[in-house]
Write an enzyme that holds these catalytic residues in place. Structure first.
Site, PDB file in Angstrom:
ATOM      1  N   HIS A   1      31.688  43.361  37.839  1.00  0.00           N
ATOM      2  CA  HIS A   1      31.960  41.921  37.713  1.00  0.00           C
ATOM      3  C   HIS A   1      30.654  41.127  37.620  1.00  0.00           C
ATOM      4  O   HIS A   1      30.542  40.201  36.820  1.00  0.00           O
ATOM      5  CB  HIS A   1      32.719  41.414  38.945  1.00  0.00           C
ATOM      6  CG  HIS A   1      34.103  41.964  39.117  1.00  0.00           C
ATOM      7  ND1 HIS A   1      34.525  42.529  40.293  1.00  0.00           N
ATOM      8  CD2 HIS A   1      35.168  42.009  38.277  1.00  0.00           C
ATOM      9  CE1 HIS A   1      35.796  42.890  40.185  1.00  0.00           C
ATOM     10  NE2 HIS A   1      36.209  42.616  38.955  1.00  0.00           N
TER      11      HIS A   1
ATOM     12  N   LYS B   1      50.775  39.837  45.264  1.00  0.00           N
ATOM     13  CA  LYS B   1      49.854  40.979  45.243  1.00  0.00           C
ATOM     14  C   LYS B   1      49.129  41.070  46.587  1.00  0.00           C
ATOM     15  O   LYS B   1      48.497  40.097  47.013  1.00  0.00           O
ATOM     16  CB  LYS B   1      48.846  40.798  44.088  1.00  0.00           C
ATOM     17  CG  LYS B   1      48.106  42.052  43.709  1.00  0.00           C
ATOM     18  CD  LYS B   1      47.327  41.851  42.422  1.00  0.00           C
ATOM     19  CE  LYS B   1      46.301  42.928  42.203  1.00  0.00           C
ATOM     20  NZ  LYS B   1      45.457  42.651  41.041  1.00  0.00           N
TER      21      LYS B   1
ATOM     22  N   ARG C   1      36.576  47.566  29.955  1.00  0.00           N
ATOM     23  CA  ARG C   1      35.984  48.853  30.318  1.00  0.00           C
ATOM     24  C   ARG C   1      36.429  49.971  29.404  1.00  0.00           C
ATOM     25  O   ARG C   1      35.771  50.982  29.281  1.00  0.00           O
ATOM     26  CB  ARG C   1      36.355  49.214  31.763  1.00  0.00           C
ATOM     27  CG  ARG C   1      35.616  48.411  32.791  1.00  0.00           C
ATOM     28  CD  ARG C   1      36.322  48.426  34.105  1.00  0.00           C
ATOM     29  NE  ARG C   1      37.584  47.712  34.026  1.00  0.00           N
ATOM     30  CZ  ARG C   1      38.394  47.488  35.048  1.00  0.00           C
ATOM     31  NH1 ARG C   1      38.081  47.939  36.231  1.00  0.00           N
ATOM     32  NH2 ARG C   1      39.507  46.822  34.885  1.00  0.00           N
TER      33      ARG C   1
ATOM     34  N   SER D   1      37.667  47.553  41.346  1.00  0.00           N
ATOM     35  CA  SER D   1      37.820  47.142  42.751  1.00  0.00           C
ATOM     36  C   SER D   1      38.726  48.113  43.500  1.00  0.00           C
ATOM     37  O   SER D   1      38.512  48.394  44.681  1.00  0.00           O
ATOM     38  CB  SER D   1      38.394  45.728  42.835  1.00  0.00           C
ATOM     39  OG  SER D   1      37.500  44.809  42.277  1.00  0.00           O
TER      40      SER D   1
HETATM   41  P1  ADP Z   1      42.413  41.455  37.375  1.00  0.00           P
HETATM   42  O1  ADP Z   1      43.374  41.791  38.490  1.00  0.00           O
HETATM   43  O2  ADP Z   1      42.579  40.105  36.794  1.00  0.00           O
HETATM   44  O3  ADP Z   1      42.230  42.529  36.319  1.00  0.00           O
HETATM   45  P2  ADP Z   1      39.840  42.284  38.348  1.00  0.00           P
HETATM   46  O4  ADP Z   1      39.055  41.724  39.487  1.00  0.00           O
HETATM   47  O5  ADP Z   1      40.260  43.705  38.451  1.00  0.00           O
HETATM   48  O6  ADP Z   1      41.050  41.312  38.167  1.00  0.00           O
HETATM   49  O7  ADP Z   1      39.049  42.091  36.994  1.00  0.00           O
HETATM   50  C1  ADP Z   1      38.687  40.830  36.525  1.00  0.00           C
HETATM   51  C2  ADP Z   1      38.055  40.990  35.158  1.00  0.00           C
HETATM   52  O8  ADP Z   1      36.860  41.741  35.257  1.00  0.00           O
HETATM   53  C3  ADP Z   1      38.915  41.729  34.147  1.00  0.00           C
HETATM   54  O9  ADP Z   1      38.683  41.191  32.867  1.00  0.00           O
HETATM   55  C4  ADP Z   1      38.400  43.157  34.213  1.00  0.00           C
HETATM   56  O10 ADP Z   1      38.630  43.869  33.020  1.00  0.00           O
HETATM   57  C5  ADP Z   1      36.925  42.875  34.407  1.00  0.00           C
HETATM   58  N1  ADP Z   1      36.241  43.977  35.058  1.00  0.00           N
HETATM   59  C6  ADP Z   1      36.612  44.620  36.195  1.00  0.00           C
HETATM   60  N2  ADP Z   1      35.742  45.606  36.488  1.00  0.00           N
HETATM   61  C7  ADP Z   1      34.807  45.605  35.496  1.00  0.00           C
HETATM   62  C8  ADP Z   1      33.652  46.415  35.198  1.00  0.00           C
HETATM   63  N3  ADP Z   1      33.290  47.433  35.954  1.00  0.00           N
HETATM   64  N4  ADP Z   1      32.933  46.110  34.100  1.00  0.00           N
HETATM   65  C9  ADP Z   1      33.316  45.101  33.294  1.00  0.00           C
HETATM   66  N5  ADP Z   1      34.393  44.308  33.499  1.00  0.00           N
HETATM   67  C10 ADP Z   1      35.126  44.552  34.593  1.00  0.00           C
END
Ligand code: ADP
Length: 171
Positions: A25, A49, A101, A140
Site C-alpha cells: 500500500h 466485514k 497485483r 493484508s
Molecule cells: P480492499 O479490501 O479494498 O481490496 P485492500 O486494503 O486489500 O482493500 O487494498 C486496497 C487497494 O490496494 C486495492 O486496490 C489493492 O489491490 C491494493 N493493494 C493491496 N496490496 C497491494 C500490494 N501489495 N501492492 C499493490 N497494491 C496493493
C-alpha cells in the site's frame, strides 16, 4: 462537491481496507501522490466485514507510516462507509487509485471501475498502478495470518505496523 465550485487541483482517492497498511500500500501511495495534487487515502469502514484493526487504528497507522514517504502531492486521510462514488463526489475527486497485483486483481477491479464511472456519469475514472516487483505478493490478509502465527513480518510491513500487530496477537 460544493455547487459551482471547480477546483483547479487534481484530486484522487485511494480507498481500501488497509487492515493493516502494508509495504505494498505504501508503495502505491508514494507513487500515486506524484500523479495528483491531493491524494485522499480512505479507510473503508464496512460494518459487515470483520477487521482486526478499528477504522481509527487503521487511520492512525496510515498517518504515522506515510509520514516519511517521498512524493509531491498532499496526503489527506479519511474513514468512510458507503459507496466510493459518494465519497469521491464529497471530496471533489475525479480519480480513484487502485493497485494491481495480478490478473485476479484486474478481473475483480475492472467491473468496479466501469460501474463507478457509469454511476458518476463519466466524471470519475480509475487509475490502476501495478504493484512493484518486491511487493506484488503482499496482502493484508497474509500479514494478519503470519502475525497470528508469530512469523517474520519485516519485509511485509513497517516497524510501526509490526508493533501494532504484535500487540493484537502476542505470541
Ligand atoms: P480492499 O479490501 O479494498 O481490496 P485492500 O486494503 O486489500 O482493500 O487494498 C486496497 C487497494 O490496494 C486495492 O486496490 C489493492 O489491490 C491494493 N493493494 C493491496 N496490496 C497491494 C500490494 N501489495 N501492492 C499493490 N497494491 C496493493
Amino acid at each position: 462537491m460544493v455547487e459551482g465550485y471547480m477546483s483547479t487541483e487534481t484530486i484522487a482517492v485511494y480507498p481500501g481496507s488497509f487492515d493493516p497498511v502494508t509495504r505494498g500500500h505504501l508503495e502505491i501511495i508514494e507513487r500515486a501522490r506524484d500523479l495528483f495534487d491531493v491524494l485522499h487515502v480512505a479507510v473503508v469502514a464496512n460494518p459487515s466485514k470483520e477487521c482486526l484493526f478499528s477504522s481509527e487504528e487503521r487511520l492512525d497507522l496510515l498517518r504515522t507510516e506515510t509520514a516519511a514517504l517521498g512524493g509531491r502531492g498532499r496526503l489527506e486521510f479519511t474513514a468512510f462507509e458507503g459507496l466510493t462514488v459518494q465519497l469521491a463526489d464529497k471530496l471533489g475527486a475525479r480519480w480513484i487509485v487502485r493497485g494491481l497485483r495480478s490478473g485476479a486483481d484486474l478481473a475483480s477491479e475492472l467491473p468496479m471501475a466501469l460501474t463507478n464511472r457509469d454511476c458518476a456519469e463519466g466524471e470519475l475514472d480509475t487509475v490502476f498502478l501495478p504493484a512493484g516487483p518486491a511487493s506484488s505478493y503482499i496482502s493484508s490478509s497474509l500479514v494478519r495470518e503470519i502475525a497470528a502465527a508469530g512469523g517474520r513480518l519485516d519485509t511485509l510491513v513497517t516497524g510501526g505496523v509490526e508493533e501494532a500487530l504484535r500487540k493484537k496477537s502476542p505470541s
